[in-house]
Design a protein around this motif. Sequence first.
Motif, PDB file in Angstrom:
ATOM      1  N   GLU A   1       5.533  65.437  65.757  1.00 23.37           N
ATOM      2  CA  GLU A   1       5.459  65.165  64.395  1.00 23.37           C
ATOM      3  C   GLU A   1       6.729  64.160  63.952  1.00 23.37           C
ATOM      4  N   VAL A   2       6.509  62.859  64.415  1.00 22.83           N
ATOM      5  CA  VAL A   2       7.569  61.901  63.951  1.00 22.83           C
ATOM      6  C   VAL A   2       6.811  61.021  63.172  1.00 22.83           C
ATOM      7  N   PRO A   3       7.612  60.335  61.959  1.00 24.39           N
ATOM      8  CA  PRO A   3       6.615  59.404  61.283  1.00 24.39           C
ATOM      9  C   PRO A   3       6.455  57.981  61.934  1.00 24.39           C
ATOM     10  N   LEU A   4       7.206  57.489  62.921  1.00 26.86           N
ATOM     11  CA  LEU A   4       6.838  56.441  63.629  1.00 26.86           C
ATOM     12  C   LEU A   4       7.456  56.653  64.866  1.00 26.86           C
ATOM     13  N   TRP A   5       6.843  56.106  65.955  1.00 26.13           N
ATOM     14  CA  TRP A   5       7.427  56.170  67.386  1.00 26.13           C
ATOM     15  C   TRP A   5       7.784  54.726  67.807  1.00 26.13           C
ATOM     16  N   THR A   6       9.018  54.437  68.312  1.00 22.78           N
ATOM     17  CA  THR A   6       9.298  52.999  68.702  1.00 22.78           C
ATOM     18  C   THR A   6       9.909  52.687  70.122  1.00 22.78           C
ATOM     19  N   ARG A   7       9.708  51.823  70.703  1.00 25.62           N
ATOM     20  CA  ARG A   7      10.460  51.410  71.912  1.00 25.62           C
ATOM     21  C   ARG A   7      10.950  49.851  72.016  1.00 25.62           C
ATOM     22  N   THR A   8      12.268  49.718  72.330  1.00 26.52           N
ATOM     23  CA  THR A   8      12.573  48.270  72.102  1.00 26.52           C
ATOM     24  C   THR A   8      12.906  47.641  73.552  1.00 26.52           C
ATOM     25  N   ASN A   9      12.684  46.585  73.600  1.00 31.65           N
ATOM     26  CA  ASN A   9      12.941  45.819  75.057  1.00 31.65           C
ATOM     27  C   ASN A   9      13.550  44.565  74.718  1.00 31.65           C
ATOM     28  N   GLY A  10      14.959  44.327  74.879  1.00 32.72           N
ATOM     29  CA  GLY A  10      15.426  42.981  74.079  1.00 32.72           C
ATOM     30  C   GLY A  10      15.317  42.706  72.649  1.00 32.72           C
ATOM     31  N   ASN A  11      14.865  41.632  72.445  1.00 35.38           N
ATOM     32  CA  ASN A  11      14.471  41.254  70.966  1.00 35.38           C
ATOM     33  C   ASN A  11      13.074  41.756  70.862  1.00 35.38           C
ATOM     34  N   ILE A  12      12.369  42.476  71.424  1.00 33.27           N
ATOM     35  CA  ILE A  12      10.809  42.733  71.009  1.00 33.27           C
ATOM     36  C   ILE A  12      10.933  44.526  70.736  1.00 33.27           C
ATOM     37  N   THR A  13      10.346  44.797  69.756  1.00 27.74           N
ATOM     38  CA  THR A  13      10.222  46.017  69.530  1.00 27.74           C
ATOM     39  C   THR A  13       8.630  46.512  69.003  1.00 27.74           C
ATOM     40  N   LEU A  14       8.329  47.850  69.742  1.00 28.38           N
ATOM     41  CA  LEU A  14       6.799  48.338  69.557  1.00 28.38           C
ATOM     42  C   LEU A  14       7.175  49.438  68.522  1.00 28.38           C
ATOM     43  N   VAL A  15       6.381  49.254  67.349  1.00 32.97           N
ATOM     44  CA  VAL A  15       6.275  50.641  66.417  1.00 32.97           C
ATOM     45  C   VAL A  15       4.845  50.976  66.654  1.00 32.97           C
ATOM     46  N   LEU A  16       4.664  52.421  66.912  1.00 36.15           N
ATOM     47  CA  LEU A  16       3.269  52.900  66.922  1.00 36.15           C
ATOM     48  C   LEU A  16       3.262  53.778  65.871  1.00 36.15           C
ATOM     49  N   ALA A  17       2.100  53.558  65.062  1.00 33.78           N
ATOM     50  CA  ALA A  17       1.958  54.539  63.991  1.00 33.78           C
ATOM     51  C   ALA A  17       0.432  55.257  63.807  1.00 33.78           C
ATOM     52  N   ARG A  18       0.512  56.498  63.440  1.00 38.30           N
ATOM     53  CA  ARG A  18      -0.719  56.894  63.283  1.00 38.30           C
ATOM     54  C   ARG A  18      -1.581  56.926  62.263  1.00 38.30           C
ATOM     55  N   THR A  19      -2.654  56.247  62.165  1.00 38.55           N
ATOM     56  CA  THR A  19      -3.466  55.744  61.192  1.00 38.55           C
ATOM     57  C   THR A  19      -4.740  56.778  60.915  1.00 38.55           C
ATOM     58  N   GLY A  20      -4.840  57.588  61.930  1.00 38.96           N
ATOM     59  CA  GLY A  20      -6.099  58.603  61.788  1.00 38.96           C
ATOM     60  C   GLY A  20      -5.813  59.825  61.102  1.00 38.96           C
ATOM     61  N   TYR A  21      -6.948  60.432  60.572  1.00 37.58           N
ATOM     62  CA  TYR A  21      -6.671  61.918  59.898  1.00 37.58           C
ATOM     63  C   TYR A  21      -7.567  62.583  60.356  1.00 37.58           C
ATOM     64  N   ASP A  22      -7.245  64.010  60.616  1.00 34.50           N
ATOM     65  CA  ASP A  22      -8.177  65.229  60.895  1.00 34.50           C
ATOM     66  C   ASP A  22      -8.685  65.983  59.903  1.00 34.50           C
ATOM     67  N   ALA A  23      -9.670  65.710  59.460  1.00 36.49           N
ATOM     68  CA  ALA A  23     -10.233  66.357  58.150  1.00 36.49           C
ATOM     69  C   ALA A  23     -10.344  67.867  58.466  1.00 36.49           C
ATOM     70  N   LYS A  24     -10.785  68.381  59.591  1.00 31.66           N
ATOM     71  CA  LYS A  24     -10.811  69.744  59.833  1.00 31.66           C
ATOM     72  C   LYS A  24      -9.645  70.495  59.821  1.00 31.66           C
ATOM     73  N   LYS A  25      -8.547  69.878  60.340  1.00 35.82           N
ATOM     74  CA  LYS A  25      -7.153  70.495  60.809  1.00 35.82           C
ATOM     75  C   LYS A  25      -6.204  70.068  59.498  1.00 35.82           C
ATOM     76  N   ARG A  26      -6.697  68.830  58.896  1.00 36.02           N
ATOM     77  CA  ARG A  26      -5.901  68.655  57.788  1.00 36.02           C
ATOM     78  C   ARG A  26      -4.359  68.196  58.129  1.00 36.02           C
ATOM     79  N   ARG A  27      -4.545  67.320  58.908  1.00 30.31           N
ATOM     80  CA  ARG A  27      -3.345  66.751  59.393  1.00 30.31           C
ATOM     81  C   ARG A  27      -3.650  65.441  60.086  1.00 30.31           C
ATOM     82  N   PRO A  28      -2.529  64.619  60.200  1.00 25.11           N
ATOM     83  CA  PRO A  28      -2.637  63.450  60.725  1.00 25.11           C
ATOM     84  C   PRO A  28      -3.084  63.310  62.642  1.00 25.11           C
ATOM     85  N   ILE A  29      -3.911  62.698  63.125  1.00 24.79           N
ATOM     86  CA  ILE A  29      -4.259  62.582  64.368  1.00 24.79           C
ATOM     87  C   ILE A  29      -3.210  62.081  65.331  1.00 24.79           C
TER      88      ILE A  29
END
Length: 324
Positions: free
Chosen positions: A63-91
Amino acid sequence: MEKASDALKKLARQARIPITLTRAQKQLVLAGVEIKQEPDAIELAYLARELVSCTLPHTDPGEVPLWTRTNGNITLVLARTGYDAKKRRPIGYPFGSLPRLLLFWLNTEAVQTGKRRLELGHSFSGFVRQLGLDSSQGGPRSDFQRLREQMRRLFSSAINFQAEDVSDGLQLDISVNMNIVSRRELWWDPKSPEQVTLFGSWLELGEDFFKTITASPVPSDMRALTALKRSPLALDLYCWATHKAEYVSRKNKNQFIPWKGLMGQFGSDYGTVKNFRQKAIAALKKIEAVYPSLKLQDAEGGIVVLSSSIPSVPKKPQSRLLES
């Protein structure tokens, strides 16, 4: 035409594979023998250059707000955009080998068809087999069950690539926000994975994501990827290695890669450089089995990719489409 089972038995006899090897080890050796004997019979796969430089998590980030990985001058930011309506929490975040295999499939289909809309087929079992996985339903740790969950996670994620560059005294800040999938319809019955549905399942890639992954993808051999499919680190390092091989062979110059730098690129999940080095060496030994033209050399504090290395896929390969 020779049956696949007969061909594998023939390769096993030629390779003199001992019966004490595990199933995964046998598959690795067989793939290596086939690639050595049939280098032109490439099953072409692609992955975006940016995803070779910065990869997905190897383990669940939790359960982290965002996940990142950096290589040199490039950074990848991974975000969760989906929501589990049954479990009432982000996918959750996609992680491990399966999202990587999915990205190879998505990228390859996008490159070969030139379309954002990709057809996944009329049965889930059929799609599972396209990825070279076991389609038996099994328990919670089966390929079938884990793939369902990782598809849900990957298709509900967004990627942001950030890059900084300094030119003529000016700092250039580039950022691209991309939904991986903009729309999807999955008609498969999870309780009957072999059942053929009336309507085929499909998805549509996000427009910016489609443009990014088809702009300058790195080619690789699907035979090697299938053999390495149980290790996310091996999959990452294989793509990195064929990309590096192309660079050093073109420049005709060896390149030293420090373990610390390689860990920053691929191994943030491994804690220490020593632990990452051990895992990376084990993964590279597997890679060398299915990538005979890769030439590496030990060095103090890292490894050297030799200029005699050859990319795993020639510039103009005699390729075959992935089997549907």
